[in-house]
Each structure stands twice: as C-alpha cells, then as structure tokens.
Design an enzyme around this catalytic site. Structure first.
Site, PDB file in Angstrom:
ATOM      1  N   LEU A   1       0.844  -1.201   0.000  1.00  0.00           N
ATOM      2  CA  LEU A   1       0.000   0.000   0.000  1.00  0.00           C
ATOM      3  C   LEU A   1       0.877   1.248   0.000  1.00  0.00           C
ATOM      4  CD1 LEU A   1      -2.576   1.688   0.382  1.00  0.00           C
ATOM      5  CD2 LEU A   1      -2.372   1.244   2.854  1.00  0.00           C
ATOM      6  N   ASP A   2       1.640   1.392   1.055  1.00  0.00           N
ATOM      7  CA  ASP A   2       2.548   2.530   1.219  1.00  0.00           C
ATOM      8  C   ASP A   2       3.837   1.986   1.818  1.00  0.00           C
ATOM      9  OD1 ASP A   2       3.892   4.831   1.829  1.00  0.00           O
ATOM     10  OD2 ASP A   2       2.519   5.476   3.408  1.00  0.00           O
ATOM     11  N   PRO A   3       4.788   1.584   0.966  1.00  0.00           N
ATOM     12  CA  PRO A   3       4.886   1.852  -0.461  1.00  0.00           C
ATOM     13  C   PRO A   3       4.163   0.815  -1.318  1.00  0.00           C
ATOM     14  CG  PRO A   3       6.843   0.721   0.266  1.00  0.00           C
ATOM     15  CD  PRO A   3       6.002   0.909   1.495  1.00  0.00           C
TER      16      PRO A   3
END
Length: 931
Positions: free
Chosen positions: A609-611
C-alpha cells in the site's frame, strides 16, 4: 446405374493393382495414414500424382480411408493405391501431423511432423510410447540439406494461408474500431477453392486501396515480415497483390508518419536488422548460430512501434532471443500518444499502432512470448490486451488481433498436398529402406534422411539425445513439486493479517502451488485449510529451514518484518528464486542488485500500500499530465491505515491492522522532504510527532499527518525533478501524535535493551515499570501520586493517555527485551481490531500542475477502502492484493526486469492498477483550476 459401374471399375482397378504387386520382385509397402488430430486436417503427405509415381516404381501404397481428405479416395484408387483400414502390412507409415499413442503400431517407421525436437511437453508421452514400441521416427522438420536448410515443408502455403487470414481479420478488426476498409471483402483462406481465388479477392481489395478508399483516419499501414524463407515468401506473394512499396526497417518510422494511404508498405526484417550482442553490440551471423544466447533483439524498440501488422515467419530455437516478450506487448498495446497516429474524424482513434499479428510460426511461448497457445481454424483470432486477457468472441475492445493457427496450410489442402508431396517424393526411396526391426547402423541412409531420425531401436538417436536433458531442464525451470507436477510453487513467509488476501488471490490459479510458512503454525494451518494450500512451520532465524524453503520455490513472497528481508533475499539468490516484498528496499537487498540481475532473478519491492499503491496512482497521474504537456510543480501525498472512525475510541485513536512495531518505530524515525525549493530534515528520536499538522482534504474526518522517511528521492524516481515541493506523509486521526509524544517521553518507544524487560528476568507489572521510568524508588507509591508524577513529566493529556492505555496498571508485562518490542506486543493485543470491527485506509495525492499555456491546476487523487469483518481488513487487502498480483506477474513473465526492481514502469503499474480495480480497489481523481 452410374454408381454401380464406378464400383465395378474400382474393383477391377484393385484386382489389376494386386496382380501388378504380385509380379513385382521387390515388395516395398508403405501406408498413408488417416489424419485425426484436427477436424480441419485435410492434407496428405503424398498427392495421387505422387502415389501414381510410387506405384510405377513397384511400391505398394496402402491408404487409410478418409472422406475428409482433400483428395477423394477414388483419386488414390485411380493412382494405383489400395484403400483399406489395416495398414499394419506397411513397413513405413507416412502422415502429416502427430499420431495418437493408441494407434502407433510397434516396429514400424513413422514419418510426420512430431513437434518433439524442443521437448514440447504435450508430445512427450507420444515420444515415450514410440521408444517403448521400438518405432523409428523420421521428422519432416529435420529433413535438411548440408547447409541446414529444410528440404521438405508446407511453409509456402502456411505463408499464403496466413496472409489471407490476417487480411480477413484486419478488415473485421478495423470495422470494430469504427473503420470500413476494402479488407472487409476478403474471406478466410478456407473459404476459397484455391489460392488463385483468394488472390483475386485480394487484388480487388487492392484496387480499392489504390483508388483512395482507405479511411484517411487510419494513416499509412505497414506490414512487417520476419525472415526470408518459404513461409515469408508465401506471405509476401499474397501481400504483393496489393498496391505496395517496400522500405528498409530504418525507414519505418518515416513511413508511419508520412506515408500514403493509397498503398500498403512492406518491410522484410532479417536477423541483422534487430539482433545485437548483449556486450558491445554488432551482429555476426556465424557467432549467432553458435551462441544465440549472447544476443538480444531490438525488434520491440526499433521496429515494432511502427508496425501495423506483424507477419511472423521465423523459426525460434531454444535460447534464441524473443522477438516480442510479454512486457514488450504491454508497451505496444497500451494507448499511444504518438504523432504518427492520426486523430479520427467520425470514428474512434486507433488505440495503438500495432493492430494485428499473424504468427505463422505458431510456436507457443516462442519468438512471440505472449502467444502461449495457438488459435484454431474454428476460432482463428483472439484479441490480446495489455493485461493478458484473450477475447475470442469479439473484434471490439482493447488489444492486438492475433492469428496463430498451427495447421494453416490445411486451409488450402490440395495445393499444400501437391507442394509438399513433390518435395518429399525425392526422399521416399531412401526412407523406404528403413526396417525398424533392424539396427540403424545396418542402414545406409543419405545424410538428409539420417539426420531426421529422432528415435530408433528403442532410444533417441545421438543427435537428439539432448531432448532428455531439455526435458529435465524444462522440469527444473518449472520447479515441479512432488504430488502436483504441473504447478509452480510460491512460498509465502509469514501468516499474519496481510497473508490471507495474498493466499486467496494466488489460490485462484490452480497452476500455482502455495505454501505458507510461519512460526505461528496455527495461523498457517488455518490459511491452508481455508484456501486449499500447504503450510509449514518456519522460524525466521532458522537459516537451514529458510534455505530448504527457498530451494523448492520458484518465487518467495516475504511478509516477514522489514529487517529480515536482507536475509531472505540472500537465500533467494542462492536458491535461484524470485522475491517479492511489500516493503521499502533495504540497503542490504539493494546491494544484491547486480548479483540478482546476473542470476536472472527479479527482487521486486514496494508493491504493498505505502509503499505500493501510492506509487502506482502517483505515476499514473504524473504520466498522464506529462503526456498532455503539463509540468508537475508540487507533489504532496499522505497515506495511512486507521480503524474505522467508530472504532477509534482510545488514546492513540488507532488500532493495529499490521506490524505494530513498524507503526511505533516509524514515529521515531527521521524524515526529509522538499518544500518550495528548500530541503527540510526532521531528526530521528521523536521530533517527527512535533511536526504533525491537521489535514482537511476530507472535512468529515479529523485527520493529522506527518512526514514519512525521505521524500526527496522520489523526485527522481517519479521523474518530476522540476517540482519545488516533494512530500510524502502518514495519515492518523487527530490525537495520535500527542499520545505518541507521551509514550516517547515516557521511554516506551526505546529500541534499546532494558534490564527489567529481559525475558529471563523477574516478573514485573506495568505499574512497577512506570515507577522505574519515572525514577521512583518506592514502587508502592499511592496510585493518585503516581498519576501526579506522570502528569508532571508527560503533561495532563499525556498522563491521561498513558493511564487509559493501562500502562500504570498492575497487569504483568510480557517482557520482550526492549521497551519498543514490549509496548508493541502489548498494544497489538490491547488495540487489535475485534472480529466485528473494521479498519479504514486513506490515500491522498495532491499535484500542482502548470500547463503549456501558463494555466495552473490542482489535481487530486483520493482512495478510501473500508475493511470487511467477514473477510479481510482494508490494510490486509491493500497490502496483500497488490503483492499477490505483482508476484503472479513475475511468475507469468509479465515482469521480466531483473535485479532489484520497483514497480515504476508503465507496463507494470498500469497492469497492477487494472487488476486492483477489477478487485474493487479504486481511486477518484478530481481537478480544479488555480488561476
């Protein structure tokens, strides 16, 4: 009456034939078997004319009856053949395509196209049966002269039929795209009685082209022919019935931009035009023949972008460079923004330059890698798109039209039979010497025939013993697993919340064998039972176990804590397994880039997701703006996983849906970003929580955000070096930063060892540990006084937060060595999502844009995902799903970049986003002017 007379004449002819054979001294008997591989197969290895010549030479020719054969049985009878079902008398049996295993007669010589010389998996059982039945196999494909040129083939008519078919398909495809063309009046090859009739239809279409009846919106059409052999010559003979002009490869771009629509442009591409040495460049024909693995193809970069129709006529050998790989196809099939694609008036613009591929070589997974299965005469075309979808029912939609029929010449069966039989006839006398019951050494075959014998006397001949090794190599490359030989194994390290959607997605493909390895065996077993995969017990620090797991995997997905990825990467390198992680690239992983690249391995990171999704959405937006002439002035991004608002009822306003240690560790990390041209650095140790600020992009939520790691590196990675602001941050609910500051000030987010928290030390409660942290010697201090002392150090709000989290209680601590690990373990239990609670993921990109006319705009991308208590949390889905999709892309060859890789290439991020959207993970993009 006529029928009866014909029958009597047939019987009389048979009697004459029998009498002739009886008087012949040499009893040579051959058979022409009935073709049964396809309902469309109407060819024969010999025409009646060839049979007549054989009979005159004293050969007894038995023909198995078939009403499907292009030449009727009566024609063979008239030529002197015996038509009967039983062909066991023949010592040599001629056919065209492969023979079913149950119809193979022992101790015979068989001649046909066996499709075994590349160890083609589908035909290995037939090859094994031939060895077991002592059959001598002569493969037409290996009948070659001293220069290595094939002397017997249907090639020319494969080219003729293929070209007719692709012109027919092109007319239908262009119509579906909104363009009527003269090609609409060309039918499929099998609709014509012979090639002369097909040529006339194509000449008629060419006349209309020359009169200017092609839509101007299409621009000039370019046909690229690979190779110069019989197949290519046959294709080009048909092409030359159109008004045409040939150009060399280096002129293709110029023609694509400025050519005339009143003619069709042709280009013949030879090896020297697109093959270059990997090291140093250049092309040497002799070296390439000996060492094709030293070369790469530049076809996808230099020729394919300017090709309307590719007619692929080349033979592809194992280890040779691919003409077009799966990633190449993504580049070519994606919507184009090229000046040589004219805008349509009254019809949709062409989606991309390449419209169609006629792969006459019909070699699945060969020179055109994404063509992994042939089309058929029944279903001659498919639309192949950038996401590897194949549509065989419609000519409308995204993608390139592909025709790859593996028995193309049978669409012109009489001409093909005549052509092939005339080539084979000169070698028939030599072939008929064969007696499969006798050793090969006792025969004196010509070099042409001898070189085509694949099996004899129960074994592969010396020239073809490599097939055994190739079969073993193919087996190793698939990493077959015991008990399920057709599956490619993936090992997933870790069984936490994120693992479930990874396993669920991969288990949809039954060709993938998934093993979940975890120290929490109960979790792994639960996943295995739910999704029908395997599970194993695995301790992350057990190097021997890690080696054993990676050695049997084709690909490893590491969902272990971030700090362990380096160890996993080294194990994958040693075992020859690809690696996929959802985490940032660790330095020790990056150091393996060169070694992984040399080993042909992909270590793909930052696909969570993040990253992960944050990168994909950012790049999609950035590249869209840039392709339309915009400049990115600023990029500000926030992302976070949170409890749904109604479940944020604690001092942290947070509940843990992924690794708690990572959440807490990030709050004491350093950060760096670019703001209006100035570099801003936030020091590690707790300063990060002091720079949190309120966010108002979703006014219904009380959000705050703070910087995340080093944002400045993404100016280059995203290709927006001109931006004066580059900021990537983390989202939390308002109140998180204030509570985290209290925990940090209290000493609970300290990653260093603490003697009171040693796992083997005496038991201790949170209240006792709080006294230690506050410097109180008397641990029996009155509770209200303890709260007062905490308030003095942490402030009233901080003290209240610490108390509400139970950190002043008499509960016993589960000691984990350090305050950080101990509080992580504690909060992971105290602040976990309950079964009926959901979480919430928010991602926000804000881009400042300046257009070429000076106007400014703010582009906003917002993604929100809510978890489902009945299936997966939002965090698990948004981390696990892109990880699983990326892993399958590596496994399927869609991602072929080697070394340590990020998902920044358009062919990667566009496919990932497309598949995420298909699974319900979407984002909303808006824009508003700024002046």
């Amino acid at each position: 009456m006529l029928h009866k007379s014909a029958t009597l004449r047939s019987k009389g002819q048979i009697i004459q034939n029998v009498a002739f054979y009886s008087s012949t001294k040499t009893r040579r008997v051959i058979a022409i078997r009935r073709e049964d591989q396809s309902v469309w197969e109407r060819r024969a290895p010999f025409s009646p004319s060839n049979v007549k010549s054989l009979v005159r030479e004293g050969v007894k020719v038995i023909v198995q009856p078939s009403n499907r054969r292009a030449y009727p049985m009566q024609s063979y009878i008239n030529a002197g053949a015996i038509v009967q079902e039983d062909i066991s008398e023949a010592s040599v049996i001629f056919g065209v395509k492969q023979t079913p295993i149950d119809l193979l007669i022992p101790n015979k010589t068989y001649c046909f196209f066996s499709h075994t010389i590349k160890a083609q998996e589908a035909n290995m059982p037939m090859l094994d049966a031939m060895l077991a039945k002592n059959i001598r196999l002569i493969d037409y494909e290996k009948l070659m002269d001293d220069k290595g040129n094939r002397v017997v083939a249907f090639g020319k008519y494969a080219g003729v039929a293929g070209m007719v078919n692709i012109l027919h398909g092109l007319g239908l495809r262009l119509l579906a795209l909104g363009h009527h063309t003269p090609f609409m009046h060309i039918g499929p090859a099998h609709n014509y009685r012979n090639s002369s009739m097909a040529r006339q239809a194509i000449r008629d279409a060419g006349y209309e082209v020359a009169l200017g009846m092609m839509p101007k919106s299409l621009g000039p059409l370019t046909f690229v022919f690979t190779g110069s052999g019989n197949v290519s010559q046959g294709s080009q003979e048909i092409f030359q019935e159109l008004p045409h002009e040939y150009v060399p490869p280096e002129m293709l771009r110029k023609v694509a931009e400025h050519g005339s629509p009143n003619k069709i442009y042709g280009c013949e591409v030879r090896r020297r035009h697109h093959l270059v040495r990997k090291n140093g460049g250049g092309y040497d024909a002799d070296e390439y023949e000996e060492h094709p693995e030293r070369y790469i193809s530049t076809f996808a970069q230099k020729i394919a972008p300017y090709t309307s129709v590719l007619v692929n006529c080349i033979y592809w050998a194992v280890d040779s460079p691919k003409l077009l790989t799966i990633p190449d196809a993504k580049h070519l099939i994606m919507p184009a923004h090229t000046p040589w694609l004219p805008k349509s008036i009254g019809a949709p613009a062409l989606p991309h330059r390449m419209l169609a591929i006629c792969d006459i070589s019909a070699d699945p997974g060969g020179s055109i890698e994404f063509m992994n299965e042939c089309t058929t005469i029944d279903t001659p075309f498919c639309l192949y798109d950038a996401d590897r979808n194949k549509d065989t029912k419609s000519f409308k939609g995204a993608g390139v039209l592909v025709c790859s029929i593996d028995n193309m010449p049978t669409q012109l069966p009489r001409e093909s039979t005549d052509f092939f039989g005339d080539l084979l006839y000169p070698y028939a006398e030599d072939i008929m010497k064969s007696d499969a019951t006798k050793p090969l050494e006792e025969h004196k075959f010509s070099s042409v025939v001898h070189g085509s014998i694949i099996t004899s006397n129960g074994r592969l001949t010396p020239s073809f013993e490599y097939i055994n090794e190739l079969r073993m190599s193919n087996t190793r490359s698939r990493h077959k697993v015991e008990g399920n030989d057709q599956q490619s194994p993936i090992v997933i390290l870790g069984s936490g919340l994120v693992s479930a959607p990874v396993v669920e997605y991969l288990s949809r493909d039954k060709n993938i064998a998934v093993t979940v390895a975890s120290a929490v065996k109960e979790e792994a077993d639960a996943l295995a039972e739910k999704y029908g995969v395997s599970s194993e017990y695995f301790e992350a620090n057990d190097e021997a176990a890690l080696k054993a797991l990676t050695s049997k995997a084709r690909l490893v997905i590491s969902l272990l804590p971030y700090g362990l990825h380096g160890t996993v990467a080294k194990a994958c390198l040693n075992s020859g397994a690809h690696l996929v992680t959802a985490s940032y690239v660790r330095p020790e992983v990056q150091e393996l880039h060169k070694s992984a690249k040399e080993a042909g391995l992909t270590f793909l990171n930052e696909v969570g997701l993040d990253p992960g999704i944050d990168h994909l959405l950012a790049l999609e937006c950035i590249h869209n703006i840039q392709s339309h002439g915009g400049r990115i002035d600023s990029f500000v991004s926030y992302c976070g996983g949170l409890p749904a608002p109604e479940f944020s009822d604690n001092a942290l306003r947070y509940k843990f849906s992924w690794n708690p240690r990572g959440v807490l560790l990030n709050t004491i990390s350093s950060a760096k970003y670019l703001s209006k041209g100035q570099i801003v650095e936030v020091l590690s140790g707790g300063e990060l929580m002091s720079v949190a600020r309120e966010l108002d992009f979703l006014p219904g939520f009380a959000f705050e955000g703070f910087p995340n790691r080093d944002s400045t590196i993404y100016s280059t990675l995203y290709g927006i070096e001109e931006a004066h602001t580059m900021f990537r941050g983390t989202i939390r609910y308002k109140g998180f930063a204030e509570t985290m500051k209290a925990l940090q000030l209290f000493g609970l987010v300290d990653p260093n060892s603490h003697p009171s928290l040693h796992p083997d030390g005496p038991n201790i409660t949170w209240r006792q540990f709080a006294c230690e942290l506050l410097g109180l010697l008397d641990q029996s201090i009155f509770y209200d006084n303890l709260k007062s002392r905490a308030a003095e150090q942490l402030g009233p709000v901080g003290a209240q937060a610490v108390e509400s989290l139970g950190l002043l209680s008499d509960s016993e601590i589960v000691k984990c060595g350090t305050p950080l690990d101990t509080i992580s373990h504690y909060l992971s239990k105290k602040l976990q999502l309950d079964k009926d609670e959901t979480d919430f993921v928010v991602l926000r990109h804000e881009l400042g844009v300046t257009w070429s006319d000076g106007k400014k705009e703010k582009r906003e991308v917002t993604m929100t995902v809510r978890g489902d208590p009945a299936s997966h949390t939002a965090m698990a889905r948004t981390v696990g799903l892109p990880t699983a999709i990326a892993a399958k892309m590596v496994l399927d060859g869609e991602i072929q970049e080697r070394g340590v890789v990020l998902p920044f290439a358009p062919v990667v991020y566009k496919s990932l986003l497309s598949r995420l959207r298909s699974d319900g993970i979407t984002a909303k993009e808006t824009s508003r002017p700024l002046n």
